[in-house]
Design a protein around this motif. Structure first.
Motif, PDB file in Angstrom:
ATOM      1  N   TRP A 273     -19.574 -35.499 -31.157  1.00 20.49           N
ATOM      2  CA  TRP A 273     -18.832 -36.037 -30.272  1.00 20.49           C
ATOM      3  C   TRP A 273     -17.296 -35.917 -30.195  1.00 20.49           C
ATOM      4  CZ3 TRP A 273     -20.992 -37.327 -25.691  1.00 20.49           C
ATOM      5  CH2 TRP A 273     -22.431 -37.548 -25.576  1.00 20.49           C
ATOM      6  N   GLN A 274     -16.823 -36.206 -31.643  1.00 24.46           N
ATOM      7  CA  GLN A 274     -15.642 -36.012 -31.848  1.00 24.46           C
ATOM      8  C   GLN A 274     -15.068 -34.565 -31.793  1.00 24.46           C
ATOM      9  OE1 GLN A 274     -17.778 -37.871 -33.691  1.00 24.46           O
ATOM     10  NE2 GLN A 274     -17.038 -39.703 -34.370  1.00 24.46           N
ATOM     11  N   VAL A 275     -15.888 -33.476 -32.108  1.00 21.88           N
ATOM     12  CA  VAL A 275     -15.389 -32.236 -31.989  1.00 21.88           C
ATOM     13  C   VAL A 275     -15.021 -31.896 -30.432  1.00 21.88           C
ATOM     14  CG1 VAL A 275     -16.199 -29.932 -31.991  1.00 21.88           C
ATOM     15  CG2 VAL A 275     -16.650 -31.423 -33.755  1.00 21.88           C
ATOM     16  N   GLN A 276     -16.047 -32.509 -29.466  1.00 23.40           N
ATOM     17  CA  GLN A 276     -15.744 -32.226 -28.191  1.00 23.40           C
ATOM     18  C   GLN A 276     -14.446 -32.949 -27.564  1.00 23.40           C
ATOM     19  OE1 GLN A 276     -16.691 -30.276 -26.371  1.00 23.40           O
ATOM     20  NE2 GLN A 276     -17.472 -31.085 -24.237  1.00 23.40           N
ATOM     21  N   CYS A 277     -14.345 -34.434 -28.132  1.00 21.08           N
ATOM     22  CA  CYS A 277     -13.123 -35.048 -27.880  1.00 21.08           C
ATOM     23  C   CYS A 277     -11.835 -34.209 -28.313  1.00 21.08           C
ATOM     24  CB  CYS A 277     -13.063 -36.240 -28.506  1.00 21.08           C
ATOM     25  SG  CYS A 277     -14.025 -37.796 -27.921  1.00 21.08           S
ATOM     26  N   PHE A 278     -11.874 -33.745 -29.590  1.00 21.33           N
ATOM     27  CA  PHE A 278     -10.851 -32.973 -30.049  1.00 21.33           C
ATOM     28  C   PHE A 278     -10.366 -31.959 -29.140  1.00 21.33           C
ATOM     29  CE2 PHE A 278     -11.690 -34.223 -34.731  1.00 21.33           C
ATOM     30  CZ  PHE A 278     -10.963 -35.699 -34.520  1.00 21.33           C
ATOM     31  N   PHE A 279     -11.703 -31.120 -28.707  1.00 18.26           N
ATOM     32  CA  PHE A 279     -11.320 -29.872 -28.292  1.00 18.26           C
ATOM     33  C   PHE A 279     -10.566 -30.251 -26.640  1.00 18.26           C
ATOM     34  CE2 PHE A 279     -13.116 -26.983 -24.798  1.00 18.26           C
ATOM     35  CZ  PHE A 279     -12.387 -25.778 -25.013  1.00 18.26           C
ATOM     36  N   ILE A 280     -11.264 -31.113 -25.898  1.00 17.77           N
ATOM     37  CA  ILE A 280     -10.882 -31.666 -24.575  1.00 17.77           C
ATOM     38  C   ILE A 280      -9.218 -31.907 -24.847  1.00 17.77           C
ATOM     39  CG2 ILE A 280     -10.924 -33.210 -22.768  1.00 17.77           C
ATOM     40  CD1 ILE A 280     -13.650 -33.198 -23.065  1.00 17.77           C
ATOM     41  N   LEU A 281      -8.936 -32.860 -25.912  1.00 14.13           N
ATOM     42  CA  LEU A 281      -7.568 -33.279 -25.791  1.00 14.13           C
ATOM     43  C   LEU A 281      -6.485 -32.168 -26.261  1.00 14.13           C
ATOM     44  CD1 LEU A 281      -8.286 -36.511 -27.665  1.00 14.13           C
ATOM     45  CD2 LEU A 281      -7.005 -36.445 -25.548  1.00 14.13           C
TER      46      LEU A 281
ATOM     47  N   ILE B  91     -16.573 -14.269 -45.624  1.00 16.42           N
ATOM     48  CA  ILE B  91     -16.604 -14.852 -44.455  1.00 16.42           C
ATOM     49  C   ILE B  91     -17.867 -14.813 -43.622  1.00 16.42           C
ATOM     50  CG2 ILE B  91     -15.658 -12.960 -43.391  1.00 16.42           C
ATOM     51  CD1 ILE B  91     -13.928 -14.867 -41.567  1.00 16.42           C
ATOM     52  N   ALA B  92     -18.769 -13.630 -44.027  1.00 16.56           N
ATOM     53  CA  ALA B  92     -20.039 -13.426 -43.411  1.00 16.56           C
ATOM     54  C   ALA B  92     -21.145 -14.393 -43.850  1.00 16.56           C
ATOM     55  CB  ALA B  92     -20.626 -12.053 -43.530  1.00 16.56           C
ATOM     56  N   THR B  93     -20.882 -15.109 -44.863  1.00 22.28           N
ATOM     57  CA  THR B  93     -21.894 -16.251 -45.262  1.00 22.28           C
ATOM     58  C   THR B  93     -21.383 -17.498 -45.290  1.00 22.28           C
ATOM     59  OG1 THR B  93     -21.047 -15.711 -47.577  1.00 22.28           O
ATOM     60  CG2 THR B  93     -23.013 -14.240 -46.972  1.00 22.28           C
ATOM     61  N   LEU B  94     -20.262 -17.775 -44.437  1.00 21.96           N
ATOM     62  CA  LEU B  94     -19.737 -19.135 -44.593  1.00 21.96           C
ATOM     63  C   LEU B  94     -20.676 -20.002 -43.787  1.00 21.96           C
ATOM     64  CD1 LEU B  94     -15.917 -18.646 -43.500  1.00 21.96           C
ATOM     65  CD2 LEU B  94     -16.962 -19.524 -45.679  1.00 21.96           C
ATOM     66  N   PRO B  95     -20.916 -21.375 -43.969  1.00 20.06           N
ATOM     67  CA  PRO B  95     -21.863 -22.074 -43.051  1.00 20.06           C
ATOM     68  C   PRO B  95     -21.364 -22.198 -41.705  1.00 20.06           C
ATOM     69  CG  PRO B  95     -20.849 -23.354 -45.264  1.00 20.06           C
ATOM     70  CD  PRO B  95     -20.226 -21.967 -45.111  1.00 20.06           C
ATOM     71  N   PRO B  96     -22.312 -22.461 -40.880  1.00 20.71           N
ATOM     72  CA  PRO B  96     -22.008 -22.433 -39.425  1.00 20.71           C
ATOM     73  C   PRO B  96     -20.662 -22.853 -38.792  1.00 20.71           C
ATOM     74  CG  PRO B  96     -24.375 -22.871 -40.011  1.00 20.71           C
ATOM     75  CD  PRO B  96     -23.756 -23.160 -41.182  1.00 20.71           C
TER      76      PRO B  96
ATOM     77  N   ALA C 244     -15.290 -22.000 -36.726  1.00 22.49           N
ATOM     78  CA  ALA C 244     -13.876 -22.167 -36.861  1.00 22.49           C
ATOM     79  C   ALA C 244     -13.065 -21.012 -37.242  1.00 22.49           C
ATOM     80  CB  ALA C 244     -13.670 -23.307 -37.762  1.00 22.49           C
ATOM     81  N   ALA C 245     -13.319 -20.307 -38.188  1.00 19.66           N
ATOM     82  CA  ALA C 245     -12.774 -19.092 -38.730  1.00 19.66           C
ATOM     83  C   ALA C 245     -12.660 -18.039 -37.453  1.00 19.66           C
ATOM     84  CB  ALA C 245     -13.054 -18.653 -40.043  1.00 19.66           C
ATOM     85  N   THR C 246     -13.825 -17.765 -37.259  1.00 21.67           N
ATOM     86  CA  THR C 246     -13.861 -16.505 -36.206  1.00 21.67           C
ATOM     87  C   THR C 246     -13.224 -16.958 -34.954  1.00 21.67           C
ATOM     88  OG1 THR C 246     -16.067 -17.363 -35.631  1.00 21.67           O
ATOM     89  CG2 THR C 246     -15.921 -15.576 -37.074  1.00 21.67           C
ATOM     90  N   LEU C 247     -13.406 -18.124 -34.231  1.00 22.36           N
ATOM     91  CA  LEU C 247     -12.603 -18.492 -33.165  1.00 22.36           C
ATOM     92  C   LEU C 247     -10.974 -18.411 -33.317  1.00 22.36           C
ATOM     93  CD1 LEU C 247     -14.814 -21.001 -31.665  1.00 22.36           C
ATOM     94  CD2 LEU C 247     -14.149 -19.186 -30.645  1.00 22.36           C
ATOM     95  N   SER C 248     -10.756 -18.825 -34.739  1.00 20.89           N
ATOM     96  CA  SER C 248      -9.167 -18.652 -34.895  1.00 20.89           C
ATOM     97  C   SER C 248      -8.737 -17.459 -34.900  1.00 20.89           C
ATOM     98  CB  SER C 248      -8.886 -19.571 -36.427  1.00 20.89           C
ATOM     99  OG  SER C 248      -9.310 -20.935 -36.093  1.00 20.89           O
ATOM    100  N   TYR C 249      -9.575 -16.528 -35.395  1.00 19.52           N
ATOM    101  CA  TYR C 249      -8.652 -15.014 -35.309  1.00 19.52           C
ATOM    102  C   TYR C 249      -9.048 -14.393 -33.984  1.00 19.52           C
ATOM    103  CZ  TYR C 249      -8.524 -14.820 -40.603  1.00 19.52           C
ATOM    104  OH  TYR C 249      -8.366 -14.998 -41.908  1.00 19.52           O
TER     105      TYR C 249
ATOM    106  N   LEU D 213     -13.272 -27.780 -34.772  1.00 19.39           N
ATOM    107  CA  LEU D 213     -14.244 -27.461 -35.885  1.00 19.39           C
ATOM    108  C   LEU D 213     -13.734 -27.762 -36.844  1.00 19.39           C
ATOM    109  CD1 LEU D 213     -16.122 -24.509 -33.829  1.00 19.39           C
ATOM    110  CD2 LEU D 213     -16.986 -26.720 -34.248  1.00 19.39           C
ATOM    111  N   GLY D 214     -12.623 -27.040 -37.251  1.00 19.14           N
ATOM    112  CA  GLY D 214     -11.865 -27.309 -38.526  1.00 19.14           C
ATOM    113  C   GLY D 214     -11.752 -28.636 -39.235  1.00 19.14           C
ATOM    114  N   ALA D 215     -11.241 -29.362 -37.954  1.00 18.95           N
ATOM    115  CA  ALA D 215     -11.090 -30.904 -38.231  1.00 18.95           C
ATOM    116  C   ALA D 215     -12.255 -31.676 -38.244  1.00 18.95           C
ATOM    117  CB  ALA D 215     -10.227 -31.473 -36.972  1.00 18.95           C
ATOM    118  N   ALA D 216     -13.209 -31.242 -37.719  1.00 16.36           N
ATOM    119  CA  ALA D 216     -14.709 -31.971 -37.852  1.00 16.36           C
ATOM    120  C   ALA D 216     -14.977 -31.630 -39.333  1.00 16.36           C
ATOM    121  CB  ALA D 216     -15.584 -31.318 -36.917  1.00 16.36           C
TER     122      ALA D 216
END
Length: 574
Positions: free
Chosen positions: A143-151, A358-363, A368-373, A407-410
């Motif tokens: 829920w917090q991730v969605q809050c962060f994203f909207i804000l 990076i290919a074996t990072l947790p989901p 978070a990493a791929t979306l940032s790139y 996602l990074g904040a979460a």
């Protein structure tokens, strides 16, 4: 039990439920969920209110006409005066947007608010879908991730793209930028959860292909996702090589499938492969000309000006720049350019160093990493390659960055203790809410509600309908495509190009002239100067300017039908 687990049940109202640490944690979770739900509903409600208080804009009216033409049997075409141009290269918002509008117009008619409600409905559905994907990605703080994203998203995408004091217009106008960005984010999140399941790659590709059918340039995000799948193929030893290759192939097929179906429909509807190729050659010619002009954007001064435009786009966050004198514009833009290029180089260096891990990072970390790139790739394309300095084109990249940041904040919060996680999360939400309110306060307080142009456009429509009812053989002429009025009128192809006014066909036909003008003293200027600059998008999709011909000014000297602040209707001599 971890805070945010899906089996956590909200307590009933009662003092006995706030006793004990478990009950307190449960109550705090439920409070957080309620706050996030209220934030989402409040955001959508604000967009709906803005739809009904904002007149239909020229760009979303353009795409709404395509939907209206489909519904009335005129094909996937734009109305160029009284002619129809099928699959015109100016139709830059794709069939996902257009067909959604077809459904809404079929249900509610061609009301001025229907394109906006179409967009808000599509955005709401996609945000709910993202929440579902986030919940599958992490049961902690979804829920917090969605809050962060909207804000984050609502704050960073504030920009006036059409109407003054309407910085959320991109969210509620019939444009493909926001939906395409949300669909690309969904593609990343879908793969992040199931990187060992080949079906996830297929559906992720479908989502990316649908994003391309909202706005074609969003396929750049799909390309970045494909690049990370290549890294996975090269360095993820947990899966057999053949299976890793099959992941890329299936993803590519998923991307191509929606696009191929749309291209096939064009071949069928245009009447064969030769008309289709002719149409595509026109599109390719436009793209090549834009890329040719875009080489100039690498020149230092233009690059700095682009960064200044970008600063205005995210102005609420770096508001002090707004008060810098014009003489320091280049210096401010240079500072931003240096900061951005530095961040880009650091990101590329970090990607090179961590290409194996990076290919074996947790989901959550992988998403978070791929979306940032993806955000960096999109904004770099906009700044260095794309020829137009239009901040609206940055929207998908900004959305990628907002989700990566959320996602990074979460991920950071879930590694803290439960109490610290709650306190820090609430503080971040409050800070973001304050920033959001500050950024919205001006236009909420000072924008007229409803906008006066709503009634003016409807009044102009009624005047035209009255003229046609009184003169069944009458014709409307214009020197400019006024897409808002064309959309609002019940029929299609209502307006004839004013150059044809002296054609023998119309010599005995009742005629009126419809056009734009910029301010209320147009009548006096027309009488004194007999000229008016008109702008429109022509049949090729190019933006053009022209002057009303002398012959038209001679035939239509009087303003005795309708005069407002935006539209001008004059009676014409036979």
């Amino acid at each position: 039990m971890l805070l945010g687990d899906t089996d956590l049940v909200c307590p009933k109202v009662g003092f006995q439920h706030i006793l004990g640490s478990d009950a307190r944690m449960t109550a705090k979770f439920c409070s957080s969920r309620t706050f996030c739900l209220c934030l989402f509903l409040g955001f959508i409600a604000l967009l709906v209110l803005r739809v009904f208080d904002t007149p239909i804009w020229r760009d979303d009216a353009f795409f709404a006409i395509v939907a209206k033409n489909i519904l009335h049997g005129n094909g996937y075409s734009i109305t160029y005066y009284n002619e129809f141009s099928p699959f015109n290269r100016g139709i830059s918002s794709g069939p996902v947007i257009i067909l959604s509008a077809v459904l809404m117009i079929a249900l509610f008619g061609n009301q001025y608010w229907v394109p906006g409600i179409t967009q808000v409905t599509l955005v709401a559905v996609l945000l709910v879908f993202l929440l579902y994907l986030i919940r599958r990605l992490t049961t902690l703080l979804h829920w917090q991730v969605q809050c962060f994203f909207i804000l984050f998203a609502a704050t960073f995408t504030l920009h006036d793209i059409g109407f003054p004091n309407e910085p959320l217009l991109a969210w509620h106008a019939l444009l493909g930028d926001i939906p395409s960005g949300l669909l690309i984010i969904a593609a990343f999140l879908y793969i992040a959860r199931g990187r060992t399941d080949i079906t996830h790659y297929w559906w992720s590709g479908i989502l990316a292909g649908l994003a391309g059918l909202c706005k074609l340039y969003s396929l750049l995000g799909a390309g970045v996702l494909g690049g990370f799948l290549v890294l996975q193929m090269l360095f993820d030893a947990q899966q057999p090589l053949k299976r890793r290759i099959s992941f890329i192939i299936v993803f590519g097929l998923g991307v191509i499938t929606p696009l191929a179906l749309f291209e096939l429909s064009q071949i069928i509807l245009l009447g064969g492969i030769l008309p289709y190729l002719k149409n595509k050659l026109a599109f390719i010619d436009l793209a090549q000309s834009q890329l040719h002009h875009s080489t100039l954007s690498i020149i230092f001064v233009l690059l700095v000006l682009k960064f200044w435009d970008f600063e205005e786009f995210v102005g609420p966050i770096i508001r002090p720049f707004h008060y810098i004198q014009d003489s320091t514009l280049i210096t401010s833009g240079l500072i931003m350019a240096v900061l951005y290029i530095t961040a880009l180089l650091i990101a590329l260096w970090k990607l090179y160093r961590e290409r194996r891990s990076i290919a074996t990072l947790p989901p959550v970390q992988w998403a978070a990493a791929t979306l940032s790139y993806a955000a960096l790739a999109h904004l770099t394309w906009l700044l260095f390659i794309h020829p137009h300095e239009m901040p609206r084109y940055a929207l998908p990249g900004i959305l990628y960055g907002c989700m990566g940041l959320s996602l990074g904040a979460a991920n950071y919060l879930q590694n803290k203790g439960t109490q610290d996680r709650i306190r820090l999360g609430i503080r971040l939400l409050v800070v973001l809410f304050i920033l959001r309110f500050e950024a919205m306060a001006y236009f909420i307080l000072y924008t007229p509600s409803p906008h006066p142009l709503i009634e003016e456009s409807l009044a102009a429509k009624r005047q035209l309908e009255a003229f046609l009812a009184h003169h069944p053989d009458g014709r409307i002429f214009s020197c400019v495509n006024i897409y808002e009025i064309e959309y609002l009128l019940p029929e299609d192809g209502n307006v004839i190009l004013c150059d044809q006014m002296q054609d023998a066909r119309w010599s005995k036909t009742p005629k009126i002239l419809l056009t734009y003008y910029s301010d209320s003293d147009y009548v006096h200027r027309m009488a004194n100067e007999h000229r008016y600059d008109a702008s429109w998008v022509d049949a090729s999709g190019e933006f053009s300017r022209r002057i009303i011909p002398d012959s038209v000014r001679t035939l239509c000297p009087r303003n005795d039908l309708f005069s407002g602040t935006q539209y001008f209707i004059a009676s014409c001599l036979p």
